[in-house]
Write an enzyme that holds these catalytic residues in place. Sequence first.
Site, PDB file in Angstrom:
ATOM      1  N   ARG A  10       0.872  -1.178   0.000  1.00 42.65           N
ATOM      2  CA  ARG A  10       0.000   0.000   0.000  1.00 42.65           C
ATOM      3  C   ARG A  10       0.905   1.222   0.000  1.00 42.65           C
ATOM      4  O   ARG A  10       1.589   1.504   0.996  1.00 42.65           O
ATOM      5  CB  ARG A  10      -0.907  -0.004   1.230  1.00 42.65           C
ATOM      6  CG  ARG A  10      -1.575   1.330   1.471  1.00 42.65           C
ATOM      7  CD  ARG A  10      -2.667   1.280   2.503  1.00 42.65           C
ATOM      8  NE  ARG A  10      -3.848   0.631   1.963  1.00 42.65           N
ATOM      9  CZ  ARG A  10      -5.041   0.656   2.547  1.00 42.65           C
ATOM     10  NH1 ARG A  10      -5.216   1.309   3.683  1.00 42.65           N
ATOM     11  NH2 ARG A  10      -6.070   0.045   2.005  1.00 42.65           N
ATOM     12  N   HIS A  49      -7.412   0.898  -6.320  1.00 46.00           N
ATOM     13  CA  HIS A  49      -7.581  -0.029  -5.185  1.00 46.00           C
ATOM     14  C   HIS A  49      -8.246  -1.310  -5.728  1.00 46.00           C
ATOM     15  O   HIS A  49      -9.409  -1.593  -5.435  1.00 46.00           O
ATOM     16  CB  HIS A  49      -8.434   0.648  -4.104  1.00 46.00           C
ATOM     17  CG  HIS A  49      -8.343   0.010  -2.752  1.00 46.00           C
ATOM     18  ND1 HIS A  49      -7.533  -1.071  -2.467  1.00 46.00           N
ATOM     19  CD2 HIS A  49      -8.994   0.311  -1.572  1.00 46.00           C
ATOM     20  CE1 HIS A  49      -7.678  -1.397  -1.190  1.00 46.00           C
ATOM     21  NE2 HIS A  49      -8.550  -0.583  -0.634  1.00 46.00           N
ATOM     22  N   GLN A  82     -10.053  -4.023  -3.450  1.00 42.42           N
ATOM     23  CA  GLN A  82     -11.329  -3.547  -2.906  1.00 42.42           C
ATOM     24  C   GLN A  82     -12.461  -3.767  -3.912  1.00 42.42           C
ATOM     25  O   GLN A  82     -13.537  -4.261  -3.555  1.00 42.42           O
ATOM     26  CB  GLN A  82     -11.205  -2.042  -2.586  1.00 42.42           C
ATOM     27  CG  GLN A  82     -12.487  -1.428  -2.074  1.00 42.42           C
ATOM     28  CD  GLN A  82     -12.843  -1.925  -0.686  1.00 42.42           C
ATOM     29  OE1 GLN A  82     -12.034  -1.841   0.214  1.00 42.42           O
ATOM     30  NE2 GLN A  82     -14.059  -2.442  -0.502  1.00 42.42           N
ATOM     31  N   ASP A  84     -17.406   7.000  -0.762  1.00 41.11           N
ATOM     32  CA  ASP A  84     -16.101   6.886  -0.100  1.00 41.11           C
ATOM     33  C   ASP A  84     -15.829   8.238   0.569  1.00 41.11           C
ATOM     34  O   ASP A  84     -16.513   9.233   0.277  1.00 41.11           O
ATOM     35  CB  ASP A  84     -15.026   6.556  -1.164  1.00 41.11           C
ATOM     36  CG  ASP A  84     -13.632   6.346  -0.571  1.00 41.11           C
ATOM     37  OD1 ASP A  84     -13.516   6.145   0.652  1.00 41.11           O
ATOM     38  OD2 ASP A  84     -12.645   6.396  -1.338  1.00 41.11           O
ATOM     39  N   CYS A  98     -16.375   1.463   0.811  1.00 40.00           N
ATOM     40  CA  CYS A  98     -15.168   0.642   1.012  1.00 40.00           C
ATOM     41  C   CYS A  98     -14.722   0.647   2.469  1.00 40.00           C
ATOM     42  O   CYS A  98     -14.015  -0.268   2.899  1.00 40.00           O
ATOM     43  CB  CYS A  98     -14.047   1.139   0.105  1.00 40.00           C
ATOM     44  SG  CYS A  98     -13.680   2.894   0.336  1.00 40.00           S
ATOM     45  N   ARG A 133     -13.353  -8.691   1.368  1.00 40.22           N
ATOM     46  CA  ARG A 133     -11.964  -8.329   1.066  1.00 40.22           C
ATOM     47  C   ARG A 133     -11.073  -9.562   1.211  1.00 40.22           C
ATOM     48  O   ARG A 133     -10.256  -9.870   0.350  1.00 40.22           O
ATOM     49  CB  ARG A 133     -11.469  -7.228   2.030  1.00 40.22           C
ATOM     50  CG  ARG A 133     -11.975  -5.838   1.715  1.00 40.22           C
ATOM     51  CD  ARG A 133     -11.434  -5.312   0.404  1.00 40.22           C
ATOM     52  NE  ARG A 133      -9.971  -5.312   0.357  1.00 40.22           N
ATOM     53  CZ  ARG A 133      -9.189  -4.363   0.876  1.00 40.22           C
ATOM     54  NH1 ARG A 133      -9.720  -3.311   1.449  1.00 40.22           N
ATOM     55  NH2 ARG A 133      -7.861  -4.436   0.773  1.00 40.22           N
TER      56      ARG A 133
HETATM   57  N1  NVA Z   1     -10.096   6.715  -1.075  1.00 45.34           N
HETATM   58  C1  NVA Z   1      -9.730   6.196   0.216  1.00 45.34           C
HETATM   59  C2  NVA Z   1      -9.908   4.709   0.251  1.00 45.34           C
HETATM   60  C3  NVA Z   1      -9.579   4.068   1.575  1.00 45.34           C
HETATM   61  C4  NVA Z   1      -9.759   2.579   1.546  1.00 45.34           C
HETATM   62  C5  NVA Z   1      -8.282   6.567   0.504  1.00 45.34           C
HETATM   63  O1  NVA Z   1      -7.443   6.456  -0.404  1.00 45.34           O
HETATM   64  O2  NVA Z   1      -7.999   6.985   1.629  1.00 45.34           O
HETATM   65  N1   CP Z   2     -11.103  -0.396   2.564  1.00 45.17           N
HETATM   66  C1   CP Z   2      -9.828  -0.415   2.981  1.00 45.17           C
HETATM   67  O1   CP Z   2      -8.872  -0.583   2.211  1.00 45.17           O
HETATM   68  O2   CP Z   2      -9.692  -0.255   4.323  1.00 45.17           O
HETATM   69  P1   CP Z   2      -8.328   0.031   5.109  1.00 45.17           P
HETATM   70  O3   CP Z   2      -7.816   1.357   4.634  1.00 45.17           O
HETATM   71  O4   CP Z   2      -8.715   0.018   6.555  1.00 45.17           O
HETATM   72  O5   CP Z   2      -7.358  -1.065   4.772  1.00 45.17           O
END
Ligand code: NVA
Ligand code: CP
Length: 304
Positions: free
Chosen positions: A103, A130, A133, A222, A262, A290
Amino acid sequence: MPNHFLHIADFSKDELWNILHLAKEIKTKFHNREDYKPFNGQSLAMIFAKPSARTRISFETGFTWMGGHALFLGPNDIGIGKREAIKDIARVVSRYNDVIMARLFDHQHILELAEYSDSTVVNGLTDYNHPCQIMADILTVWEHRGNLDDMKITYMGDGNNIVHSWLQLASKLPMHFVCCGPSGFEPDEKTVRMVEESGISTFELSHDPKSAAQGADVVYTDVWASMGQKEEAAERERIFADFQVNETLMDNTGKETLFMHCLPAERGREVTDGVMEADYSIVFDEAENRMHAQNAIMVIMNKS
Ligand code: NVA
Ligand code: CP
């Protein structure tokens, strides 16, 4: 089949369906607590440059249940791209580990990690996309509807990483995808073109929540400020206020509409508490999936 799981659009429609079918099978095995150990003796490195609950917990739990060992490498552990070059980390980590989940902020960094890694790299979110997801999301929609025919998916909010993965999915599986948000926050144009050029799905850009949600099978939202943008949260709260998913919006779609997010959700901002808790909210099935979707992705990538 590619060596890495970086973008949904790198896979064919049949490969994506294989992942979904296997995810369902693995989910049943997990619920029955069957002995299923395809990763016996293997290890997964999980590199996180950003915080996480679901991604960390689901990858670690899933990989451990499947017989392997997972290592958590947090933002302060290996300092990817800071303490050491990404291409060096890629070659070192892939000497020890069979799978790398990462990540990261910059999407180019995950491309570089994959280029130099001998082990499979799985994208656990970047600023651009992502994919794990959205594989979990479509698995959840399939389970709830029983099919993926004639779907209208309405996404409300920021044209962000979640939207880009939905658009990539739409370039492979048919749907009508509507992205509704304030002007200036549209998704990446090249990714939108991917859908249009695929001829598989239709894409609509909207700035009107009511008409966007009309007839939707799914309303998805989101956070308005993603990780890395939290200093803009107050300004975005003002800009996105009209795009909140609330009971009025959900009660007036003219259809039985599912609500998805998500997570993590910022209740009272992009979604109300009432919508999160409603019967039509499937956010926790989505979160559970997930793990099952990712397990299937890792099993399939490991075989290829
Ligand atoms: N758009 C959000 C998704 C988190 C799972 C982010 O990037 O923070
Ligand atoms: N939806 C998701 O990726 O959650 P986290 O950021 O908690 O991993």
